[in-house]
Write a protein that holds these residues in place. Sequence first.
Motif, PDB file in Angstrom:
ATOM      1  N   GLY A   2      -2.949   3.654  -8.387  1.00 56.98           N
ATOM      2  CA  GLY A   2      -3.987   4.343  -7.345  1.00 56.98           C
ATOM      3  C   GLY A   2      -5.014   3.556  -7.133  1.00 56.98           C
ATOM      4  N   LEU A   3      -5.719   2.736  -8.261  1.00 55.28           N
ATOM      5  CA  LEU A   3      -6.599   1.762  -7.978  1.00 55.28           C
ATOM      6  C   LEU A   3      -6.082   0.491  -7.015  1.00 55.28           C
ATOM      7  CD1 LEU A   3      -8.283   1.555 -11.473  1.00 55.28           C
ATOM      8  CD2 LEU A   3      -9.270   2.539  -9.686  1.00 55.28           C
ATOM      9  N   ILE A   4      -5.024   0.236  -7.318  1.00 59.48           N
ATOM     10  CA  ILE A   4      -4.397  -0.878  -6.579  1.00 59.48           C
ATOM     11  C   ILE A   4      -4.140  -0.463  -5.278  1.00 59.48           C
ATOM     12  CG2 ILE A   4      -2.298  -2.405  -6.265  1.00 59.48           C
ATOM     13  CD1 ILE A   4      -1.995  -2.432  -9.133  1.00 59.48           C
ATOM     14  N   SER A   5      -3.906   0.825  -4.893  1.00 63.21           N
ATOM     15  CA  SER A   5      -3.638   1.291  -3.368  1.00 63.21           C
ATOM     16  C   SER A   5      -5.000   1.253  -2.774  1.00 63.21           C
ATOM     17  CB  SER A   5      -3.190   2.791  -3.562  1.00 63.21           C
ATOM     18  OG  SER A   5      -1.837   2.740  -4.117  1.00 63.21           O
ATOM     19  N   ILE A   6      -5.964   1.617  -3.341  1.00 67.37           N
ATOM     20  CA  ILE A   6      -7.529   1.612  -2.670  1.00 67.37           C
ATOM     21  C   ILE A   6      -7.876   0.563  -2.474  1.00 67.37           C
ATOM     22  CG2 ILE A   6      -9.907   2.138  -3.217  1.00 67.37           C
ATOM     23  CD1 ILE A   6      -8.930   4.486  -4.973  1.00 67.37           C
ATOM     24  N   ALA A   7      -7.646  -0.719  -3.386  1.00 64.44           N
ATOM     25  CA  ALA A   7      -8.054  -2.029  -3.186  1.00 64.44           C
ATOM     26  C   ALA A   7      -7.300  -2.495  -1.959  1.00 64.44           C
ATOM     27  CB  ALA A   7      -7.758  -2.933  -4.450  1.00 64.44           C
ATOM     28  N   THR A   8      -5.921  -2.418  -1.952  1.00 62.97           N
ATOM     29  CA  THR A   8      -5.254  -2.871  -0.945  1.00 62.97           C
ATOM     30  C   THR A   8      -5.470  -2.179   0.363  1.00 62.97           C
ATOM     31  OG1 THR A   8      -3.188  -2.980  -2.743  1.00 62.97           O
ATOM     32  CG2 THR A   8      -2.751  -3.015  -0.193  1.00 62.97           C
ATOM     33  N   LEU A   9      -5.911  -0.946   0.657  1.00 66.13           N
ATOM     34  CA  LEU A   9      -6.318  -0.253   1.749  1.00 66.13           C
ATOM     35  C   LEU A   9      -7.608  -0.899   1.982  1.00 66.13           C
ATOM     36  CD1 LEU A   9      -5.856   2.094   3.882  1.00 66.13           C
ATOM     37  CD2 LEU A   9      -7.233   3.411   2.217  1.00 66.13           C
ATOM     38  N   PHE A  36       0.850  -1.309   0.084  1.00 66.57           N
ATOM     39  CA  PHE A  36      -0.031   0.006   0.076  1.00 66.57           C
ATOM     40  C   PHE A  36       0.778   1.305  -0.067  1.00 66.57           C
ATOM     41  CE2 PHE A  36      -1.800   3.498   2.490  1.00 66.57           C
ATOM     42  CZ  PHE A  36      -3.068   3.834   1.808  1.00 66.57           C
ATOM     43  N   GLY A  37       1.962   1.156   0.730  1.00 66.74           N
ATOM     44  CA  GLY A  37       2.797   2.397   0.893  1.00 66.74           C
ATOM     45  C   GLY A  37       3.467   2.702  -0.433  1.00 66.74           C
ATOM     46  N   ILE A  38       4.147   1.645  -1.122  1.00 68.82           N
ATOM     47  CA  ILE A  38       4.727   1.584  -2.267  1.00 68.82           C
ATOM     48  C   ILE A  38       3.821   2.167  -3.414  1.00 68.82           C
ATOM     49  CG2 ILE A  38       6.010   0.481  -4.370  1.00 68.82           C
ATOM     50  CD1 ILE A  38       7.023  -1.488  -1.701  1.00 68.82           C
ATOM     51  N   PHE A  39       2.827   1.600  -3.466  1.00 67.63           N
ATOM     52  CA  PHE A  39       1.718   1.881  -4.655  1.00 67.63           C
ATOM     53  C   PHE A  39       1.251   3.564  -4.373  1.00 67.63           C
ATOM     54  CE2 PHE A  39       1.418  -2.848  -5.473  1.00 67.63           C
ATOM     55  CZ  PHE A  39       1.703  -2.972  -6.658  1.00 67.63           C
ATOM     56  N   SER A  40       1.083   3.843  -3.150  1.00 67.17           N
ATOM     57  CA  SER A  40       0.565   5.243  -2.886  1.00 67.17           C
ATOM     58  C   SER A  40       1.810   6.115  -3.464  1.00 67.17           C
ATOM     59  CB  SER A  40       0.421   5.472  -1.392  1.00 67.17           C
ATOM     60  OG  SER A  40      -0.613   4.538  -1.046  1.00 67.17           O
ATOM     61  N   ILE A  41       3.031   6.022  -3.080  1.00 63.54           N
ATOM     62  CA  ILE A  41       4.191   6.771  -3.385  1.00 63.54           C
ATOM     63  C   ILE A  41       4.252   6.707  -4.970  1.00 63.54           C
ATOM     64  CG2 ILE A  41       6.569   6.827  -3.384  1.00 63.54           C
ATOM     65  CD1 ILE A  41       6.679   5.826  -0.382  1.00 63.54           C
ATOM     66  N   LEU A  42       4.071   5.593  -5.639  1.00 58.85           N
ATOM     67  CA  LEU A  42       4.150   5.584  -7.122  1.00 58.85           C
ATOM     68  C   LEU A  42       2.901   6.384  -7.710  1.00 58.85           C
ATOM     69  CD1 LEU A  42       4.821   1.817  -7.771  1.00 58.85           C
ATOM     70  CD2 LEU A  42       6.522   3.875  -8.142  1.00 58.85           C
TER      71      LEU A  42
END
Length: 211
Positions: A195-202, A80-86
């Motif tokens: 961004g979508l992956i970050s939301i799904a992971t969160l 989640f942290g990595i994908f948010s930063i990306l």
Amino acid sequence: MTLLTPLLSGFIAAFIGIIPPGLINMTAAKINLKEGKKNALWFTVGAVLVILFQVSLAVLFARVIDSRPDVVTLLREVGFGIFSILTIYFLFIAKEPKAKKSKIKKSSKKSRFFLGMLLSGLNFFPIPYYVVVSVTLASYHLFAFENNIIFTFVLGSVLGSFMALYSYIAFFGRIEKKTDYMMRNMNTIIGSITGLISIATLFNILNYYFS
């Protein structure tokens, strides 16, 4: 679980991972245009052979991780942290990529085969990518770390990788203008996906802690 599910899962995951314009698929397309389909196919076979080993290694590593729920949770949080930063980087910081023209000299089938292996071997993205994919699929009971299912998933990944690369070889002339458009908007495309992956992971993390 039927073997069709991991086969399709591997195929779709591989196709999604390779279809965005990148070094390997663009090189395959350029070899096809300058040297013909045979050399491009030898390049593709070399690349896919390495991908086979990368996916196998990733799934075996994921099997170890999956047996440790605490590690899986930590992996999700780190992801989640990595994908948010990306997402922030690609949407707000990164500059627009510019397509560079490269010259490809006429070479033998053997050299193109090893070039495919080399470029694929230098790309370490598939290993963490398939670790996350297999662990995520397992959490939704769409994948299991059993030998026959792992073999089928790897087979699907190999077929998906080959089809994605073959699509560039077969249709690059028709989609070249669209590819240029994708290159100009690649940061937005990648940022939106991460961004979508970050939301799904969160959502997955919150569901774990509050369930």
